[in-house]
Design a protein around this motif. Structure first.
Motif, mmCIF file in Angstrom:
data_model
loop_
_atom_site.group_PDB
_atom_site.id
_atom_site.type_symbol
_atom_site.label_atom_id
_atom_site.label_comp_id
_atom_site.label_asym_id
_atom_site.label_seq_id
_atom_site.Cartn_x
_atom_site.Cartn_y
_atom_site.Cartn_z
ATOM 1 N N LEU A 90 0.812 -1.142 -0.004
ATOM 2 C CA LEU A 90 0.134 0.085 0.015
ATOM 3 C C LEU A 90 0.767 1.286 0.047
ATOM 4 C CD1 LEU A 90 -2.469 -1.353 2.544
ATOM 5 C CD2 LEU A 90 -3.030 -0.802 0.356
ATOM 6 N N GLN A 105 -2.494 10.812 6.460
ATOM 7 C CA GLN A 105 -2.080 9.925 5.148
ATOM 8 C C GLN A 105 -3.231 9.373 4.518
ATOM 9 O OE1 GLN A 105 1.080 7.014 6.135
ATOM 10 N NE2 GLN A 105 1.978 8.379 7.668
ATOM 11 N N TYR A 106 -3.100 9.567 3.105
ATOM 12 C CA TYR A 106 -4.016 9.183 2.225
ATOM 13 C C TYR A 106 -3.574 7.978 1.587
ATOM 14 C CZ TYR A 106 -6.681 13.166 3.623
ATOM 15 O OH TYR A 106 -7.279 14.058 4.421
ATOM 16 N N PHE A 107 -4.355 6.867 1.346
ATOM 17 C CA PHE A 107 -3.798 5.350 0.576
ATOM 18 C C PHE A 107 -4.423 5.252 -0.698
ATOM 19 C CE2 PHE A 107 -1.584 3.344 4.088
ATOM 20 C CZ PHE A 107 -1.779 4.127 5.018
ATOM 21 N N GLY A 108 -3.403 4.636 -1.298
ATOM 22 C CA GLY A 108 -3.970 4.062 -2.702
ATOM 23 C C GLY A 108 -4.782 2.724 -2.469
ATOM 24 N N PRO A 109 -5.062 2.211 -3.563
ATOM 25 C CA PRO A 109 -6.101 0.963 -3.387
ATOM 26 C C PRO A 109 -5.231 -0.339 -3.222
ATOM 27 C CG PRO A 109 -5.534 1.459 -5.792
ATOM 28 C CD PRO A 109 -4.927 2.721 -4.871
ATOM 29 N N GLY A 110 -3.687 -0.366 -3.306
ATOM 30 C CA GLY A 110 -2.928 -1.301 -3.170
ATOM 31 C C GLY A 110 -2.462 -2.245 -4.236
#
Lengths: 116, 114
Positions: A90, A105-110
């Motif tokens: 991630l 923190q903002y996350f991507g889809p992985g």
């Protein structure tokens, strides 16, 4: 629309292959991170960056490497993949500001990686 | 070193009932605390955070969390659960004066039964 992207979403490869997992964000964030997560388990920080030409190792030792040549791009590379690298990876980003309010923190889809 | 404990692997709640997902933390300095939600095969979505100020923090989708310094807790709550709230919830912490990476708990599976 500002967002954080990861490609590929799923990757199945053989042992010994070199792979690069891509992460890009259009939010103008300076800080970027890579976390490793086994399915349904906690996340572990493996790399992070404060900005261009900055890379740091995280809490969990990893054989992967990262680079930060452009602000929006933070790719992760495995020179020779092994079954032990099978996991979800991630990517996240956050602002680099003086106030703690910028710290989210903002996350991507992985990327779900399987090494055979 | 910082750490997070989510003592329950799974929480089951009937739809319409209030829900609580527990989190306790340990940091050497002041904590920044976060809750994230993860749906199957997806990344993490930010729900809410505590940085400073009011101990009760309101976030997305009707969730809220209460910071309790004496008990070093940051429990996630919602007054009335929806089936769509079923997901994996992560509590995370970082020391305000420390490095930037978050330390996550092991996650709690929230199951809302119709």
């Amino acid at each position: 629309e500002a967002d954080i992207y990861q490609t590929p979403r799923y990757l199945v490869i053989g042992t010994g292959k070199k792979i690069t997992l891509e992460c890009s964000q259009t939010m103008g964030h300076d800080k970027m991170y890579w976390y490793q997560q086994d399915p349904g388990m906690e996340l572990h920080l493996i790399h992070y960056s404060y900005g261009v030409n900055s890379t740091e190792k995280g809490d969990l030792s990893s054989e992967s490497t990262v680079s930060r040549i452009r602000t929006e791009h933070f790719p992760l590379t495995l020179e020779s993949a092994r079954p032990s690298h099978t996991s979800q990876y991630l990517c996240a980003s956050s602002e680099y500001g003086v106030t703690p309010d910028t710290d989210t923190q903002y996350f991507g889809p992985g990327t779900r990686l399987t090494v055979l | 070193a910082q750490s997070v404990a989510q003592p329950e692997d799974q929480v089951n709640v009937a739809e319409g009932n209030p829900l609580t997902v527990k989190c306790t933390y340990s940091v050497s300095g002041n904590p920044y605390l976060f809750w994230y939600v993860q749906y199957p095969n997806r990344g993490l979505q930010f729900l809410l955070k505590y940085i400073t100020g009011d101990n009760l923090v309101k976030g997305s989708y009707g969730f809220e969390a209460e910071f309790n310094k004496s008990q070093t807790s940051f429990h996630l709550k919602k007054p009335s659960a929806l089936v769509s709230d079923s997901a994996l919830y992560f509590c995370a912490v970082r020391d305000a004066g420390g490095a930037d990476g978050l330390t996550f708990g092991k996650g709690t599976h929230l199951i809302i039964q119709p």
